[in-house]
Enzyme design. Structure first.
Site, PDB file in Angstrom:
ATOM      1  NE  ARG A 123       8.167  36.090-102.977  1.00 16.66           N
ATOM      2  CZ  ARG A 123       9.387  35.797-102.541  1.00 16.66           C
ATOM      3  NH1 ARG A 123      10.418  36.549-102.891  1.00 16.66           N
ATOM      4  NH2 ARG A 123       9.605  34.755-101.766  1.00 16.66           N
TER       5      ARG A 123
ATOM      6  CE  LYS B 262       9.394  30.914-103.420  1.00 19.94           C
ATOM      7  NZ  LYS B 262      10.580  30.511-104.165  1.00 19.94           N
TER       8      LYS B 262
HETATM    9  N1  PLP Z   1      14.672  33.695-106.933  1.00 21.88           N
HETATM   10  C1  PLP Z   1      14.005  32.540-107.030  1.00 21.88           C
HETATM   11  C2  PLP Z   1      13.747  31.982-108.386  1.00 21.88           C
HETATM   12  C3  PLP Z   1      13.581  31.875-105.861  1.00 21.88           C
HETATM   13  O1  PLP Z   1      12.918  30.718-105.952  1.00 21.88           O
HETATM   14  C4  PLP Z   1      13.865  32.432-104.608  1.00 21.88           C
HETATM   15  C5  PLP Z   1      13.397  31.798-103.391  1.00 21.88           C
HETATM   16  O2  PLP Z   1      12.430  32.132-102.814  1.00 21.88           O
HETATM   17  C6  PLP Z   1      14.561  33.643-104.561  1.00 21.88           C
HETATM   18  C7  PLP Z   1      14.948  34.243-105.742  1.00 21.88           C
HETATM   19  C8  PLP Z   1      14.875  34.297-103.264  1.00 21.88           C
HETATM   20  O3  PLP Z   1      13.758  34.920-102.723  1.00 21.88           O
HETATM   21  P1  PLP Z   1      13.617  35.146-101.167  1.00 21.88           P
HETATM   22  O4  PLP Z   1      14.810  35.901-100.738  1.00 21.88           O
HETATM   23  O5  PLP Z   1      12.366  35.925-101.033  1.00 21.88           O
HETATM   24  O6  PLP Z   1      13.542  33.794-100.556  1.00 21.88           O
HETATM   25  C1  COI Z   2      13.408  29.651-101.058  1.00 18.14           C
HETATM   26  O1  COI Z   2      14.517  30.156-100.935  1.00 18.14           O
HETATM   27  O2  COI Z   2      12.566  29.688-100.162  1.00 18.14           O
HETATM   28  C2  COI Z   2      13.022  28.994-102.287  1.00 18.14           C
HETATM   29  O3  COI Z   2      11.856  28.833-102.502  1.00 18.14           O
HETATM   30  C3  COI Z   2      14.097  28.561-103.195  1.00 18.14           C
HETATM   31  C4  COI Z   2      14.047  27.134-103.594  1.00 18.14           C
HETATM   32  C5  COI Z   2      14.074  26.181-102.456  1.00 18.14           C
HETATM   33  C6  COI Z   2      12.916  26.879-104.540  1.00 18.14           C
END
Ligand code: PLP
Ligand code: COI
Length: 341
Positions: free
Chosen positions: A82, A184
């Site tokens: 990602r 991200k």
């Molecule tokens: N959506 C957003 C906007 C986020 O910042 C995050 C955090 O990483 C997620 C979703 C969840 O993603 P993940 O499950 O890969 O941490």
């Molecule tokens: C995460 O879940 O790792 C995120 O980046 C979400 C938030 C802390 C920005």
């Protein structure tokens, strides 16, 4: 290895400086060899691309102590991939996946004393990030970049841990169609700060963003994807090109199907149908699965039958299975767990 003297159980989701972090610099078209450093400070020019035009992206993942005392990370290859996607969309050089995984291993290993013990309720949060580090004054990509990865022990993202939260439907948009919502990028979070502070001032824990084009479909929150459970126990998650492809959400859909025998569907979710769901949760690395008890849409309340005291039954099963896999209590699918040696 002796653990640090930290009150693990009372940690919130806050930064604590740990001993070592990984740094690699990109210059003249190539990444250097990279190394661990004790220096937690970043020194860059006043005109750095990240400071002027926010050229930055980041990732988030965790290291866990398993029931049998190993230290593991959860699907770090997906974070690496990602981050490659984020870098490409921001005209940044890709930090190669193998290097990313090596940096994760090195930082966790060097900070093993900060990996919270099994059963403490805390985990070691890892934050890889990359930014434009040389001077740019015209609007264009930097030529030089820095990749860094630090670790910090954390507790629950929402105060109250697994207690259901209350969120509001937000009047601000998070991501434009064809914009940057699917990567991200730091900029996605900068523009969410006003909205989250306003939500907090109004007494809400988070914002539910709707799709910017029609404001009829559920997108995500500022830091997590949504999962819903229908009254007949089907797991549903919004499909959109402008939300972050959450690794937790992708994993939960597999868990629902392959461990719990539930139907799981990724599809457009109209806000109008949210009132008919039985359970709602936020999922992400930081959020794990945080149950939502109530959604407020301009004064109109949607209260889920699971209530404000505990998670709904399906959310609880998803939570127990996912955390069971992460903590080594339940056998993981092939390739999901990377042990730190
Ligand atoms: N959506 C957003 C906007 C986020 O910042 C995050 C955090 O990483 C997620 C979703 C969840 O993603 P993940 O499950 O890969 O941490
Ligand atoms: C995460 O879940 O790792 C995120 O980046 C979400 C938030 C802390 C920005």
């Amino acid at each position: 290895m002796e653990k640090k003297n930290i009150d693990w159980g009372s940690l919130g989701f806050d930064y604590m400086q740990t001993d070592k972090r990984y740094v690699s610099n990109y210059k003249n078209g190539a990444w250097d060899a990279g190394c661990l450093t004790s220096d937690a400070n970043v020194v860059i020019t006043e005109c750095a691309g990240v400071l002027q035009y926010s050229q930055s992206c980041f990732e988030g993942l965790k290291a866990y102590t398993t029931e049998d005392g190993r230290i593991v990370t959860f699907r770090p290859d997906l974070n690496a991939e990602r981050m490659e996607d984020s870098a490409r969309r921001l005209e940044m050089p890709v930090f190669p996946k193998e290097r990313f995984l090596e940096a994760v291993d090195q930082v966790v290993s060097a900070n093993a004393a900060y990996v919270p013990p099994y059963g403490s309720g805390a985990t070691l949060y890892l934050r890889p990030y990359m930014f434009g580090s040389d001077a740019v004054i015209g609007v264009k990509p930097s030529h030089e970049y820095q990749f860094r990865l630090f670790a910090t022990p954390v507790g629950p993202y929402f105060k109250g841990g697994a207690k259901p939260i209350t969120i509001r439907v937000c009047d601000y948009d998070r991501a434009a169609p064809h914009g940057t919502g699917h990567i991200k990028a730091g900029l996605n979070y900068a523009m969410s700060l006003y909205a989250i502070m306003e939500a907090h001032r109004e007494g809400y824990d988070e914002n539910m963003y709707l799709d910017a084009a029609t404001r009829t479909k559920v997108e995500e929150t500022g830091g997590a994807n949504f999962i819903f459970v229908t009254r007949d126990q089907k797991v549903v998650t919004p499909k959109s090109n402008s939300i972050l492809p959450s690794i937790t959400r992708r994993s939960l859909m597999d868990v629902a199907r392959n461990y719990l025998g539930l139907e799981a569907e990724e599809r457009e979710v109209y806000f109008d149908e949210v009132k008919d769901f039985a359970e709602c949760g936020l999922c992400g690395t930081a959020a794990v699965i945080s149950p939502v008890g109530k959604i407020v849409d301009h004064g109109k309340e949607i209260c889920f039958p699971s209530g404000m005291e505990k998670m709904g039954p399906v959310t609880q099963k998803l939570y127990d299975t996912l955390t069971g896999i992460q903590m080594g209590r339940i056998k993981a699918p092939e390739g999901w767990i990377r042990e730190i040696k």
